[in-house]
Enzyme design. Structure first.
Site, PDB file in Angstrom:
ATOM      1  N   CYS A 169       7.474  -5.443 -19.783  1.00 25.41           N
ATOM      2  CA  CYS A 169       6.391  -4.564 -19.741  1.00 25.41           C
ATOM      3  C   CYS A 169       4.511  -4.355 -20.488  1.00 25.41           C
ATOM      4  O   CYS A 169       4.025  -4.159 -19.367  1.00 25.41           O
ATOM      5  CB  CYS A 169       6.353  -2.953 -20.089  1.00 25.41           C
ATOM      6  N   GLU A 183       9.047   5.402 -17.332  1.00 27.48           N
ATOM      7  CA  GLU A 183       8.063   4.140 -18.149  1.00 27.48           C
ATOM      8  C   GLU A 183       8.353   2.601 -17.362  1.00 27.48           C
ATOM      9  O   GLU A 183       9.351   1.780 -16.722  1.00 27.48           O
ATOM     10  CB  GLU A 183       8.437   3.975 -19.328  1.00 27.48           C
ATOM     11  N   LEU A 184       6.774   2.580 -16.341  1.00 30.66           N
ATOM     12  CA  LEU A 184       7.105   2.351 -15.020  1.00 30.66           C
ATOM     13  C   LEU A 184       6.577   0.544 -15.624  1.00 30.66           C
ATOM     14  O   LEU A 184       6.127  -0.061 -14.282  1.00 30.66           O
ATOM     15  CB  LEU A 184       6.572   2.712 -14.010  1.00 30.66           C
ATOM     16  N   GLU A 215       2.261  -5.592 -11.247  1.00 33.24           N
ATOM     17  CA  GLU A 215       2.014  -6.057 -12.677  1.00 33.24           C
ATOM     18  C   GLU A 215       3.355  -7.798 -11.936  1.00 33.24           C
ATOM     19  O   GLU A 215       4.121  -7.522 -11.387  1.00 33.24           O
ATOM     20  CB  GLU A 215       3.578  -5.359 -12.920  1.00 33.24           C
ATOM     21  N   GLY A 223      11.571   1.175 -15.251  1.00 37.56           N
ATOM     22  CA  GLY A 223      11.874   0.274 -14.098  1.00 37.56           C
ATOM     23  C   GLY A 223      10.452   0.274 -13.414  1.00 37.56           C
ATOM     24  O   GLY A 223       9.129   0.516 -13.983  1.00 37.56           O
ATOM     25  N   SER A 224      10.173  -0.043 -12.418  1.00 39.22           N
ATOM     26  CA  SER A 224       9.421  -0.070 -11.012  1.00 39.22           C
ATOM     27  C   SER A 224       8.808   1.074 -10.829  1.00 39.22           C
ATOM     28  O   SER A 224       9.053   2.545 -10.232  1.00 39.22           O
ATOM     29  CB  SER A 224      10.097  -0.603  -9.713  1.00 39.22           C
ATOM     30  N   LYS A 226      22.902   4.314 -16.819  1.00 35.56           N
ATOM     31  CA  LYS A 226      23.212   3.711 -15.985  1.00 35.56           C
ATOM     32  C   LYS A 226      22.558   2.384 -15.858  1.00 35.56           C
ATOM     33  O   LYS A 226      20.842   2.399 -16.166  1.00 35.56           O
ATOM     34  CB  LYS A 226      22.600   3.912 -14.198  1.00 35.56           C
TER      35      LYS A 226
END
Length: 473
Positions: free
Chosen positions: A281, A247-248, A375, A227-228, A174
């Site tokens: 990021c 991975e945020l 962030e 993503g978040s 996705k």
């Protein structure tokens, strides 16, 4: 242009399509399929159906497919770069850099497919283990759900799809809503390269329709997500016994110690702060500079930032273009204003035009300001000072995130102290936290996520270790 889903090796029409617009000029790029829950289930059906074929495929064949994908991307390098620039507003020269990294990532995946191996275990090292030969093998998990962001629409897809295919898994991908075309392009290359139907499926649509189905289906054995933190936390809480790699993001920091050659490092520091509009990021968001060199640092930083060309991402000279959405511009400007109201000094930028936010520099932001502790994912940095090196380390660690950090220092003892005491996934000594090459382990601690990317390390996450023990008579 009409873009349908890619399921089981063919295009699949859907009932709903939505317009996809260029973030810079608002022009329509394509009408993109919106998958229903039934469409997502169909994609999982295809991936599950192809799982045995992929698991049984010889390593050299998987390697050859990945190598061919890298070759096809190389042949279409300029077309791929322009596609990235159009759908994400990434400046063209940066988009070319991403394409080159994507080629490298699939090349690494091709190589690691041939290197996937286990080890022999000396069973007689323990009483009762005599007369046995044992070894380990790594086996694919099966169906992997990959959810990718907009900021590196080809290379972050490669970091999930590449190792998954190298290990013999199948994938339901996705991509981000704003950058689906890059993912569909990659699927077409895998099809041309001979990947079996169903081994890679691409579905686009809302997170609710797509993400929830992927997480709920027991046939999906792993979810890999970039993503978040909010979405990552939701995925982890609902994934059950599935493996989850997250991975945020971060609010990455840079320490600049006294004695640093500022003229030498400044172009790289500014690049780390404002590349891809700060939508990285590991973009530099917080800078801590020794008080003895702070005035010179700020002056040179603003001077270098002023050299950046802002404008059309398809212009060869553009360094910084539109952010991904108008809402993100509004949010970033609100955070800047809040920091100023709390005592920070706005010394450069802060203005916006349409979806372009000018490079922005703040001084002396509070640790509790959103521009510091959240962030920002925008071309905004704040610069604070320190007197003692230990204080700089403490300020960097005073964050709920911990992806990567950078340290410029000529003092070897301080370098080792930073390497030991910074609570992050990666410490870049005499470099910016934005540094990444595609075979290194990459991931964070705290709210920056769990697990590691980087092809070899992702392969370990995407395989199951099996022990085989043979008793000899």
């Amino acid at each position: 242009m009409k873009q349908s889903l890619w399921i089981n090796g063919e295009n699949v029409e859907t009932e709903k399509y939505r317009p996809l617009s260029n973030p810079f000029n608002g022009q329509n790029i394509a009408d993109v399929s919106e998958a229903s829950k039934e469409d997502v289930t169909r994609a999982i059906d295809a991936a599950a159906g192809a799982a045995r074929q992929m698991a049984d495929m010889d390593a050299h064949k998987r390697s050859d497919i990945l190598r061919r994908v890298a070759e096809l991307i190389q042949e279409d390098r300029e077309e791929c770069a322009r596609l990235i620039a159009e759908e994400s507003s990434k400046p063209l020269k940066a988009a070319r850099g991403e394409v080159d990294r994507t080629i490298m990532t699939y090349t690494f995946a091709s190589e690691e497919a041939r290197r996937l191996h286990g080890e022999t275990i000396p069973m007689d090292a323990a009483p009762g283990g005599e007369g046995r030969v044992a070894y380990t093998v790594r086996e694919p998990l099966g169906v992997i759900a990959a959810i990718t962001p907009f900021n590196f629409p080809m290379n972050l897809v490669a970091h999930k799809v590449g190792p998954a295919i190298a290990a013999g898994n199948t994938v339901v991908l996705k991509p981000a809503s704003q950058t689906p075309l890059s993912a569909y392009k990659i699927a077409s290359y895998f099809h041309q390269a001979g990947l079996p139907a169903g081994a890679l499926n691409v579905v686009t649509g809302s997170g609710k329709n797509v993400g929830d189905v992927l997480v709920d289906d027991d046939r999906v054995k792993m979810v890999t997500f970039t993503g978040s933190p909010e979405v990552g936390k939701h995925l982890r809480e609902n994934a059950g016994l599935k493996r989850v790699t997250l991975e945020l993001g971060s609010n990455s920091a840079l320490i600049v110690d006294e004695g640093t050659d500022l003229n030498k490092v400044m172009p790289r520091v500014v690049t780390g702060a404002f590349s891809n509009q700060g939508q990285v990021c590991i973009s530099i968001q917080r800078i801590f500079v020794h008080e003895k060199i702070s005035d010179e640092f700020v002056s040179l930083f603003i001077e270098e930032a002023g050299k950046l060309k802002v404008g059309d991402p398809l212009d060869e000279q553009t360094d910084l273009a539109a952010m991904i959405s108008e809402n993100d511009v509004t949010r970033a400007k609100a955070w800047i204003q809040d920091a100023v109201e709390n005592g920070a000094e706005l010394v450069y930028g802060g203005e916006s035009e349409r979806q372009i936010l000018k490079p922005t520099v703040l001084l002396n932001a509070q640790r509790t300001d959103k521009i510091s502790c959240e962030e920002v994912f925008a071309p905004v940095v704040h610069i604070n000072t320190f007197k003692e090196f230990d204080d700089a380390i403490e300020q960097v660690n005073d964050s709920k995130f911990g992806l990567q950090a950078g340290v410029y220092t000529n003092d070897l003892q301080k370098a080792f102290k930073a390497a030991k005491n910074l609570h992050v996934g990666g410490v870049m000594v005499n470099d910016i936290p934005t540094f990444r090459v595609d075979h290194m382990p990459y991931g964070g601690v705290k709210m920056s996520g769990t697990g590691r990317e980087g092809i070899k390390y992702a392969l370990e996450e995407m395989t199951e270790l099996k022990l085989v023990s043979i008793k000899l008579d």
